[in-house]
Write a protein that holds these residues in place. Structure first.
Motif, PDB file in Angstrom:
ATOM      1  N   ARG A  10       0.828  -1.209   0.000  1.00 38.45           N
ATOM      2  CA  ARG A  10       0.000   0.000   0.000  1.00 38.45           C
ATOM      3  C   ARG A  10       0.865   1.263   0.000  1.00 38.45           C
ATOM      4  NH1 ARG A  10      -0.828   4.168   2.255  1.00 38.45           N
ATOM      5  NH2 ARG A  10       0.799   3.525   3.713  1.00 38.45           N
ATOM      6  N   TYR A  11       0.454   2.184  -0.779  1.00 39.62           N
ATOM      7  CA  TYR A  11       1.072   3.512  -0.734  1.00 39.62           C
ATOM      8  C   TYR A  11       0.012   4.523  -1.120  1.00 39.62           C
ATOM      9  CZ  TYR A  11       1.341   3.388  -5.870  1.00 39.62           C
ATOM     10  OH  TYR A  11       1.010   3.335  -7.207  1.00 39.62           O
ATOM     11  N   SER A  12       0.257   5.776  -0.873  1.00 35.42           N
ATOM     12  CA  SER A  12      -0.724   6.811  -1.210  1.00 35.42           C
ATOM     13  C   SER A  12      -0.708   7.043  -2.713  1.00 35.42           C
ATOM     14  CB  SER A  12      -0.394   8.103  -0.469  1.00 35.42           C
ATOM     15  OG  SER A  12      -0.563   7.913   0.916  1.00 35.42           O
ATOM     16  N   ARG A  14      -1.592   9.019  -5.745  1.00 32.07           N
ATOM     17  CA  ARG A  14      -1.957  10.413  -6.024  1.00 32.07           C
ATOM     18  C   ARG A  14      -2.155  10.680  -7.512  1.00 32.07           C
ATOM     19  NH1 ARG A  14       1.692  10.965  -1.715  1.00 32.07           N
ATOM     20  NH2 ARG A  14       0.679  11.777   0.181  1.00 32.07           N
ATOM     21  N   TYR A  64     -10.262  20.916  -1.223  1.00 35.63           N
ATOM     22  CA  TYR A  64      -8.900  20.414  -1.389  1.00 35.63           C
ATOM     23  C   TYR A  64      -8.551  20.572  -2.867  1.00 35.63           C
ATOM     24  CZ  TYR A  64      -4.789  17.437  -0.835  1.00 35.63           C
ATOM     25  OH  TYR A  64      -3.497  16.944  -0.801  1.00 35.63           O
ATOM     26  N   HIS A  68      -4.041  16.147  -8.070  1.00 37.95           N
ATOM     27  CA  HIS A  68      -4.165  14.693  -7.885  1.00 37.95           C
ATOM     28  C   HIS A  68      -5.549  14.304  -7.380  1.00 37.95           C
ATOM     29  CE1 HIS A  68      -3.920  14.080  -3.468  1.00 37.95           C
ATOM     30  NE2 HIS A  68      -3.051  15.071  -3.419  1.00 37.95           N
ATOM     31  N   VAL A 119      -5.770   7.676  -1.134  1.00 40.03           N
ATOM     32  CA  VAL A 119      -4.956   8.641  -0.379  1.00 40.03           C
ATOM     33  C   VAL A 119      -5.860   9.327   0.640  1.00 40.03           C
ATOM     34  CG1 VAL A 119      -5.136  10.472  -2.145  1.00 40.03           C
ATOM     35  CG2 VAL A 119      -3.301  10.560  -0.465  1.00 40.03           C
ATOM     36  N   TRP A 120      -5.347   9.374   1.826  1.00 46.04           N
ATOM     37  CA  TRP A 120      -6.024   9.996   2.971  1.00 46.04           C
ATOM     38  C   TRP A 120      -5.703  11.485   2.927  1.00 46.04           C
ATOM     39  CZ3 TRP A 120      -5.833   6.984   8.134  1.00 46.04           C
ATOM     40  CH2 TRP A 120      -6.305   7.756   9.201  1.00 46.04           C
ATOM     41  N   ILE A 121      -6.705  12.318   3.073  1.00 47.26           N
ATOM     42  CA  ILE A 121      -6.490  13.761   2.960  1.00 47.26           C
ATOM     43  C   ILE A 121      -7.022  14.469   4.200  1.00 47.26           C
ATOM     44  CG2 ILE A 121      -7.173  15.817   1.645  1.00 47.26           C
ATOM     45  CD1 ILE A 121      -7.257  13.803  -0.820  1.00 47.26           C
ATOM     46  N   ASN A 122      -6.105  15.094   4.898  1.00 44.72           N
ATOM     47  CA  ASN A 122      -6.506  15.895   6.069  1.00 44.72           C
ATOM     48  C   ASN A 122      -6.323  17.389   5.838  1.00 44.72           C
ATOM     49  OD1 ASN A 122      -7.193  13.717   7.648  1.00 44.72           O
ATOM     50  ND2 ASN A 122      -5.902  14.286   9.379  1.00 44.72           N
ATOM     51  N   ALA A 123      -5.507  17.735   4.828  1.00 42.12           N
ATOM     52  CA  ALA A 123      -5.162  19.151   4.640  1.00 42.12           C
ATOM     53  C   ALA A 123      -6.207  19.862   3.788  1.00 42.12           C
ATOM     54  CB  ALA A 123      -3.777  19.252   4.000  1.00 42.12           C
ATOM     55  N   ARG A 160       9.893   3.492  -0.318  1.00 41.02           N
ATOM     56  CA  ARG A 160       9.313   3.860   0.978  1.00 41.02           C
ATOM     57  C   ARG A 160      10.388   4.359   1.922  1.00 41.02           C
ATOM     58  NH1 ARG A 160       5.062   0.003   3.838  1.00 41.02           N
ATOM     59  NH2 ARG A 160       3.685   1.058   2.389  1.00 41.02           N
ATOM     60  N   ARG A 162      10.927   5.209   5.844  1.00 39.84           N
ATOM     61  CA  ARG A 162      10.347   5.092   7.181  1.00 39.84           C
ATOM     62  C   ARG A 162      11.467   5.169   8.219  1.00 39.84           C
ATOM     63  NH1 ARG A 162       5.827   5.758   4.939  1.00 39.84           N
ATOM     64  NH2 ARG A 162       4.109   4.292   5.134  1.00 39.84           N
TER      65      ARG A 162
HETATM   66  C1  LIG Z   1      -3.691  11.592   9.044  1.00 38.43           C
HETATM   67  C2  LIG Z   1      -3.168  11.668   7.625  1.00 38.43           C
HETATM   68  C3  LIG Z   1      -3.338  12.822   6.910  1.00 38.43           C
HETATM   69  C4  LIG Z   1      -2.880  12.910   5.579  1.00 38.43           C
HETATM   70  N1  LIG Z   1      -3.161  14.034   4.845  1.00 38.43           N
HETATM   71  C5  LIG Z   1      -2.758  14.075   3.549  1.00 38.43           C
HETATM   72  C6  LIG Z   1      -3.105  15.179   2.725  1.00 38.43           C
HETATM   73  O1  LIG Z   1      -3.779  16.107   3.149  1.00 38.43           O
HETATM   74  N2  LIG Z   1      -2.680  15.178   1.430  1.00 38.43           N
HETATM   75  C7  LIG Z   1      -1.945  14.145   0.910  1.00 38.43           C
HETATM   76  O2  LIG Z   1      -1.587  14.198  -0.275  1.00 38.43           O
HETATM   77  N3  LIG Z   1      -1.607  13.079   1.672  1.00 38.43           N
HETATM   78  C8  LIG Z   1      -1.999  13.013   2.963  1.00 38.43           C
HETATM   79  N4  LIG Z   1      -1.716  11.911   3.722  1.00 38.43           N
HETATM   80  C9  LIG Z   1      -0.909  10.811   3.152  1.00 38.43           C
HETATM   81  C10 LIG Z   1       0.510  10.820   3.772  1.00 38.43           C
HETATM   82  O3  LIG Z   1       1.233  11.893   3.237  1.00 38.43           O
HETATM   83  C11 LIG Z   1       1.177   9.464   3.477  1.00 38.43           C
HETATM   84  O4  LIG Z   1       0.409   8.426   4.051  1.00 38.43           O
HETATM   85  C12 LIG Z   1       2.594   9.428   4.029  1.00 38.43           C
HETATM   86  O5  LIG Z   1       3.413  10.363   3.378  1.00 38.43           O
HETATM   87  C13 LIG Z   1       3.212   8.042   3.867  1.00 38.43           C
HETATM   88  O6  LIG Z   1       3.209   7.659   2.512  1.00 38.43           O
HETATM   89  P1  LIG Z   1       2.456   6.348   2.001  1.00 38.43           P
HETATM   90  O7  LIG Z   1       0.983   6.472   2.339  1.00 38.43           O
HETATM   91  O8  LIG Z   1       2.655   6.357   0.500  1.00 38.43           O
HETATM   92  O9  LIG Z   1       3.051   5.169   2.679  1.00 38.43           O
HETATM   93  C14 LIG Z   1      -2.181  11.807   5.018  1.00 38.43           C
HETATM   94  C15 LIG Z   1      -2.031  10.633   5.766  1.00 38.43           C
HETATM   95  C16 LIG Z   1      -2.529  10.548   7.041  1.00 38.43           C
HETATM   96  C17 LIG Z   1      -2.401   9.244   7.803  1.00 38.43           C
END
Ligand SMILES: Cc1cc2nc3c(=O)[nH]c(=O)nc-3n(C[C@H](O)[C@H](O)[C@H](O)COP(=O)(O)O)c2cc1C
Length: 172
Positions: A10-12, A14, A64, A68, A119-123, A160, A162
């Motif tokens: 798994r990876y984000s 985008r 947002y 991506h 991809v999880w987005i909080n921003a 990755r 970490r």
């Molecule tokens: C709580 C949380 C908030 C995140 N917010 C954003 C975001 O707003 N935009 C984004 O592009 N990625 C966001 N991410 C993805 C992280 O940047 C990403 O999980 C991290 O860099 C590790 O990379 P990976 O998911 O590819 O392993 C978020 C992840 C988490 C867990």
């Protein structure tokens, strides 16, 4: 998929394949992963909005505004219900963010198992989101967006980075 492979692969994602729709039965599995996730006292203090209409999708892209995000095939908004969250004995904190985070992580892993990226987005702009959604801040908290879609056919997982286990884990 083997669980270890799931965790490691798994990876984000985008950049999604905008030509490939996510089958409804797979969306149901992803959403059910959130339903099945553990929560403090089993309170399940959240709702998930599937953003499907063109109008709401356009609004979400203002919350947002990133290129991506516009490639996602499905967008979920996870909203915490503050009053339903378990209040810890200190009376100052509650389980809202923990519970919602677990549900989102479950959905990401279920998606990965189906070959679907996320991809999880909080921003994102929470006040704007709350306004567009008619949410009452303090009662209903926009916690996260989850963007889903298939990675492009030629996508490769980024290297990755970490911290080491030694940095993160201490035996005491
Ligand atoms: C709580 C949380 C908030 C995140 N917010 C954003 C975001 O707003 N935009 C984004 O592009 N990625 C966001 N991410 C993805 C992280 O940047 C990403 O999980 C991290 O860099 C590790 O990379 P990976 O998911 O590819 O392993 C978020 C992840 C988490 C867990």
């Amino acid at each position: 998929m083997d669980f270890r492979d799931l965790v490691m692969e798994r990876y984000s994602v985008r950049q999604c394949d905008t030509t490939r729709e996510i089958p409804e039965e797979d969306m149901q599995l992803i959403l059910d992963a959130a339903v099945q996730a553990p929560t403090a006292c089993n309170n399940q203090p959240f709702r998930i909005y599937r953003i499907r209409s063109r109008e709401m999708r356009e609004r979400a892209e203002q919350w947002y505004n990133r290129a991506h995000f516009r490639t996602a095939r499905e967008v979920l908004l996870i909203v915490g219900e503050d009053a339903a969250a378990y209040v810890y004995p200190d009376k100052e904190n509650n389980s809202l963010y923990t519970d919602t985070a677990i549900a989102i992580a479950y959905m990401q892993l279920q998606a990965e198992d189906l070959g679907i990226g996320s991809v999880w987005i909080n921003a994102f702009d929470r006040p704007l989101c709350a306004r567009d959604m008619g949410l009452e801040m303090g009662r209903e908290t926009p916690v996260a967006l989850l963007a889903l879609g298939y990675p492009l056919p030629d996508a490769t997982r980024p290297t990755r980075k970490r911290k080491s286990m030694g940095d993160l884990v201490k035996t005491i």
